[in-house]
Scaffold this active site. Structure first.
Site, PDB file in Angstrom:
ATOM      1  N   GLU A 192       1.286  -0.809   0.118  1.00  0.00           N
ATOM      2  CA  GLU A 192       0.212   0.064   0.193  1.00  0.00           C
ATOM      3  C   GLU A 192       0.896   1.949  -0.305  1.00  0.00           C
ATOM      4  O   GLU A 192       1.038   1.344   0.951  1.00  0.00           O
ATOM      5  CB  GLU A 192      -0.868  -0.123   0.973  1.00  0.00           C
ATOM      6  CG  GLU A 192      -2.114  -1.317   1.259  1.00  0.00           C
ATOM      7  CD  GLU A 192      -3.097  -0.821   0.317  1.00  0.00           C
ATOM      8  OE1 GLU A 192      -3.630  -0.092  -0.672  1.00  0.00           O
ATOM      9  OE2 GLU A 192      -3.973  -1.881   0.258  1.00  0.00           O
ATOM     10  N   CYS A 242      -2.161   9.477   2.701  1.00  0.00           N
ATOM     11  CA  CYS A 242      -1.296   8.737   1.188  1.00  0.00           C
ATOM     12  C   CYS A 242      -2.755   8.939   0.573  1.00  0.00           C
ATOM     13  O   CYS A 242      -1.523   9.088  -1.086  1.00  0.00           O
ATOM     14  CB  CYS A 242      -1.514   7.430   1.526  1.00  0.00           C
ATOM     15  SG  CYS A 242      -2.956   6.420   2.013  1.00  0.00           S
TER      16      CYS A 242
HETATM   17  P1  NAD Z   1       8.199   4.878   4.676  1.00  0.00           P
HETATM   18  O1  NAD Z   1       8.051   3.972   3.589  1.00  0.00           O
HETATM   19  O2  NAD Z   1       9.402   5.829   5.345  1.00  0.00           O
HETATM   20  O3  NAD Z   1       8.392   4.373   5.728  1.00  0.00           O
HETATM   21  C1  NAD Z   1       7.075   2.723   5.911  1.00  0.00           C
HETATM   22  C2  NAD Z   1       7.544   2.219   7.106  1.00  0.00           C
HETATM   23  O4  NAD Z   1       8.999   1.690   6.611  1.00  0.00           O
HETATM   24  C3  NAD Z   1       8.741   2.655   8.267  1.00  0.00           C
HETATM   25  O5  NAD Z   1       7.885   1.851   9.537  1.00  0.00           O
HETATM   26  C4  NAD Z   1       9.723   3.091   8.132  1.00  0.00           C
HETATM   27  O6  NAD Z   1      10.189   1.895   9.257  1.00  0.00           O
HETATM   28  C5  NAD Z   1      10.300   0.972   7.468  1.00  0.00           C
HETATM   29  N1  NAD Z   1      11.769   1.752   6.428  1.00  0.00           N
HETATM   30  C6  NAD Z   1      11.538   2.973   6.050  1.00  0.00           C
HETATM   31  N2  NAD Z   1      12.786   2.644   5.451  1.00  0.00           N
HETATM   32  C7  NAD Z   1      13.378   1.369   5.388  1.00  0.00           C
HETATM   33  C8  NAD Z   1      14.214   0.617   4.347  1.00  0.00           C
HETATM   34  N3  NAD Z   1      15.228   0.648   3.884  1.00  0.00           N
HETATM   35  N4  NAD Z   1      13.686  -0.660   4.890  1.00  0.00           N
HETATM   36  C9  NAD Z   1      12.766  -1.234   5.617  1.00  0.00           C
HETATM   37  N5  NAD Z   1      12.172  -0.842   5.888  1.00  0.00           N
HETATM   38  C10 NAD Z   1      11.884   0.977   5.913  1.00  0.00           C
HETATM   39  O7  NAD Z   1       6.833   5.754   4.807  1.00  0.00           O
HETATM   40  P2  NAD Z   1       6.406   6.617   5.951  1.00  0.00           P
HETATM   41  O8  NAD Z   1       7.538   7.784   5.846  1.00  0.00           O
HETATM   42  O9  NAD Z   1       6.343   5.811   7.289  1.00  0.00           O
HETATM   43  O10 NAD Z   1       4.758   7.173   5.227  1.00  0.00           O
HETATM   44  C11 NAD Z   1       4.723   8.296   4.837  1.00  0.00           C
HETATM   45  C12 NAD Z   1       4.485   7.284   3.452  1.00  0.00           C
HETATM   46  O11 NAD Z   1       3.280   6.217   2.799  1.00  0.00           O
HETATM   47  C13 NAD Z   1       3.667   8.069   1.708  1.00  0.00           C
HETATM   48  O12 NAD Z   1       4.791   7.386   0.548  1.00  0.00           O
HETATM   49  C14 NAD Z   1       2.431   7.806   1.911  1.00  0.00           C
HETATM   50  O13 NAD Z   1       2.026   8.104   0.295  1.00  0.00           O
HETATM   51  C15 NAD Z   1       2.920   6.025   1.732  1.00  0.00           C
HETATM   52  N6  NAD Z   1       1.154   6.009   2.724  1.00  0.00           N
HETATM   53  C16 NAD Z   1       0.727   5.160   1.799  1.00  0.00           C
HETATM   54  C17 NAD Z   1      -0.657   4.326   2.431  1.00  0.00           C
HETATM   55  C18 NAD Z   1      -2.024   3.937   1.999  1.00  0.00           C
HETATM   56  O14 NAD Z   1      -2.781   2.745   2.902  1.00  0.00           O
HETATM   57  N7  NAD Z   1      -1.587   3.475   0.430  1.00  0.00           N
HETATM   58  C19 NAD Z   1      -1.100   4.610   4.216  1.00  0.00           C
HETATM   59  C20 NAD Z   1      -0.120   5.921   3.895  1.00  0.00           C
HETATM   60  C21 NAD Z   1       1.198   5.883   3.923  1.00  0.00           C
END
Ligand code: NAD
Length: 463
Positions: A217, A251
């Site tokens: 997602e 998102c």
């Molecule tokens: P992110 O991808 O930076 O982080 C998500 C998770 O991944 C966190 O738990 C983080 O600790 C982990 N993470 C970060 N770097 C990583 C790596 N290198 N390897 C493994 N895990 C890692 O996202 P965010 O900043 O927490 O959230 C924002 C993003 O999420 C935006 O792009 C937003 O659009 C998206 N989002 C999507 C939905 C949806 O339902 N489609 C909902 C909310 C947010």
């Protein structure tokens, strides 16, 4: 190094225990799944005030926003799954072809098994608990890892999960991306990830190397098209609402607007009025207007504002981490704000001359998670919907589509793969096993050798 090894041991031990628990069959019965869904709801209800406090500490969310966009959505999802669980779990009979006359065909929805749920910080409760409800309804075990950025809510969720469930069934780990990396080294039956496309790519690679199915997602830049047929007051209210929810850290937030040339001034004027109606003349001092999650994102969003012309707002306060509702105009395709998902209360406006120009603008970019079109013209709406690929969206509104549990929620391409909510959550956390039960009363001899001229009959049956 030693910490990592200790962490790995902890994670693999947790997973091994969950594997054993799953093999015991205790997650399977209908009554058990229903009881656990209700247990989760009761636990959340009894911690409701703490949840509201934690969401306020992490993101400055008002109690109203915390309830309507997080807590209430989780309750609704649990209610839906409880109400529909028997139907969802039922064996589904399917017709059989004439070539297997007298056979019966059906599918059994089996749990994926041992699942991992990785969630982000922007709707920390909803985006952890809604997938978890799907995992429970599907008869799975779950390891849950919420985001470190939403520290208060993540710590609270870990405590609630610990108080409510046996860790052999459901357990949570706190930590940052190094915890995700370590958790992703293990072999699950299914991984559910919510976050950015960049991290989604890493998760997909990890899962791909083990052939672990996953749902991603993700996010991206969700466009809004506004043509010249709309009621600008209504349009601006619904647009401002979707954009300013959680201070734009959503998102499916409208990321940028493509407005028909000639209507931009009216739109900007009406947006200014709506911002003031909603949050007063000084939105940054409103307790109902959320803050930016942390320093990193605060300076990133401010950097995006600095790269374009400001039409409304533009100010920020580092002591409260709030950024004013901001409209940028004029904006060029090459401006920094058009190069990444904004994830803040900033709305760039670009004009278009023909609808096809707007359609091309969107199609030249990655497939968005959401698309919103404001128009009274049916033909324009249909043209956009038939030509543009996107996860989901609204006509004449923003964001609200995801509140209907009957609509699958998810992205396509760069904005994600797979979907959930309601029935789709159950489908995502299960596998439809196909079975054909043959009659033992007789055998149709046609399929067995010697074949001789049986092909003539086959040609009549399979044409
Ligand atoms: P992110 O991808 O930076 O982080 C998500 C998770 O991944 C966190 O738990 C983080 O600790 C982990 N993470 C970060 N770097 C990583 C790596 N290198 N390897 C493994 N895990 C890692 O996202 P965010 O900043 O927490 O959230 C924002 C993003 O999420 C935006 O792009 C937003 O659009 C998206 N989002 C999507 C939905 C949806 O339902 N489609 C909902 C909310 C947010």
């Amino acid at each position: 190094m030693n910490d990592n090894i200790a962490g790995m041991d902890q994670y693999s031990t947790a997973l091994e225990r969950q594997k054993e628990y799953f093999r015991s069959g205790r997650t399977l019965p209908y009554d058990e799944r229903k009881r656990n869904l209700l247990k989760l709801k009761t636990a959340l209800k009894s911690h409701e005030n703490e949840i509201i406090g934690a969401l306020n500490a992490d993101l400055g969310k008002s109690a109203f926003e915390a309830y309507t966009t997080e807590i209430g959505i989780v309750y609704e999802e649990i209610n839906y799954l409880v109400k529909n669980l028997r139907r969802l779990m039922a064996k589904r009979r399917e017709p059989s072809p004439i070539t297997v006359f007298k056979a019966t065909s059906y599918t059994i929805s089996e749990p994926m098994g041992n699942t991992l749920i990785l969630s982000p910080w922007n709707y920390p409760l909803q985006l952890t608990m809604v997938p978890l409800a799907g995992a429970i309804a599907g008869g799975n075990t779950a390891i849950v890892k919420p985001s470190r950025y939403s520290a208060a809510t993540s710590a609270l969720m870990k405590r609630i999960i610990g108080e409510t469930f046996d860790p052999e069934y459901i357990t949570a780990f706190e930590g940052g991306h190094e915890t995700n990396t370590a958790l992703l080294e293990l072999k699950y039956d299914f991984v559910f990830f919510t976050g950015s496309p960049n991290v989604g790519r890493i998760v997909a690679e990890k899962c791909g190397s083990k052939l672990t199915p996953c749902t991603l997602e993700l996010g991206g830049k969700s466009p809004v098209i506004i043509d010249g047929t709309v009621d600008m007051k209504l349009t601006s209210r619904r647009l401002a609402w979707g954009k300013l929810l959680n201070a734009g850290q959503t998102c499916v937030a409208p990321d940028y607007v493509l407005v028909k040339e000639g209507y931009q001034d009216r739109l900007i004027e009406e947006l200014g009025k709506r911002f003031r109606e909603m949050f007063g003349n000084d939105p940054m001092s409103s307790s109902e207007f959320p803050k930016i999650v942390n320093e990193k994102h605060f300076s990133r969003v401010n950097g995006l504002i600095a790269g374009s012309a400001v039409a409304i707002g533009g100010k920020s306060d580092s002591s409260t981490m709030k950024i004013e509702p901001t409209v940028l105009y004029p904006v060029k395709e090459t401006d920094p704000v058009m190069q990444e998902e904004i994830f803040g209360p900033v709305l760039p406006i670009i004009t278009y001359r023909t609808l096809d120009e707007a359609i091309d603008f969107i199609r030249m970019r990655e497939k968005p998670l959401a698309l919103y079109i404001f128009s009274k013209d049916k033909a324009s709406i249909e043209r956009v919907h038939s030509l543009v690929s996107f996860g989901g969206g609204c006509v004449n509104d923003t964001v609200i589509h995801l509140t209907n549990p009957r609509l699958p929620f998810g992205g396509v391409g760069n904005s994600g793969m797979g979907s959930y909510h309601g029935d789709e959550s159950f489908r995502t956390f299960t596998h439809r096993k196909s079975v054909m039960k043959e009659t033992i009363l007789f055998d149709l001899p046609i399929r067995f050798a010697p074949f001789k001229d049986k092909i003539k009959l086959v040609r009549l049956l399979m044409k």
